[in-house]
Design an enzyme around this catalytic site. Sequence first.
Site, PDB file in Angstrom:
ATOM      1  CD  GLU A   1      -2.892   0.873   2.463  1.00 28.47           C
ATOM      2  OE1 GLU A   1      -3.425   1.923   2.865  1.00 28.47           O
ATOM      3  OE2 GLU A   1      -3.014  -0.227   3.034  1.00 28.47           O
TER       4      GLU A   1
ATOM      5  CG  ASP B   1      -3.232   8.964   7.476  1.00 30.55           C
ATOM      6  OD1 ASP B   1      -3.741   7.839   7.318  1.00 30.55           O
ATOM      7  OD2 ASP B   1      -2.814   9.662   6.533  1.00 30.55           O
TER       8      ASP B   1
END
EC number: 4.2.1.20
Length: 258
Positions: A52, A63
């Site tokens: 990824e 995040d």
Amino acid sequence: MPKTLTEKLNAIKAAGKGIFVPYIMAGDHEKGLDGLAETIHFLEDLGVSAIEVGIPFSDPVADGPVIEEAGLRSLAHGTSTQALVETLKTIETEIPLVIMTYFNPLFQYGVENFVKDLADTAVKGLIIPDLPHEHANFVEPFLANTDIALIPLVSLTTGIERQKELIEGAEGFIYAVAINGVTGKSGNYRADLDKHLAQLHQVADIPVLTGFGVSSQADLERFNAVSDGVIVGSKIVKALHQGEPIQDFIRQAVAYQK
């Protein structure tokens, strides 16, 4: 015909092995994007299933601090979506790459142009964490005749009928979000997590991978037992940035036998 990412991950699953997908932030390297191929080949040599690759963004709502800081370092190195696409065109790898991007950078680049420009690269999947399922039509038509799969993220707080709706017709893999919150918050798991993962696994016809907060050997064993594999981000990003040895952890993850 199934897309390449689906076929490759299904083959690993059929062989009785756990699927392991590390996350890296494009441009978070002392060489900036010039170091991306080096990192990809390092992971490829360790036998990972797919990789990824994150596109840095100034407002990364999903995040945690480790990946957010990696994005800021990448932006400081001058990383842009355009520059990343050009870099990806030069990278040769047998490992499928999965781009993780927020919708804004994709929108600014142009979804159609983005997909066209990645057509001859190793990119075989696309994850857009802030794109609601109801707005997937902003992207899906441009992927229809390509080898790039749009990966659905499924929260395990979601009811079974909604889960079925989210994964209907999906290719590549199902991204099962193991925690409530941002990436990197290890151990903050709900008590009935394993049951919900097993339930999602039963209704999915492509591999289910567990991510968000996966960081230990115990996590690898737990989630490989109730899903088809794991995605590890913050632990990998931190180790690569700080020069910490991560090879043994990756080898253990890659070697996991069902």
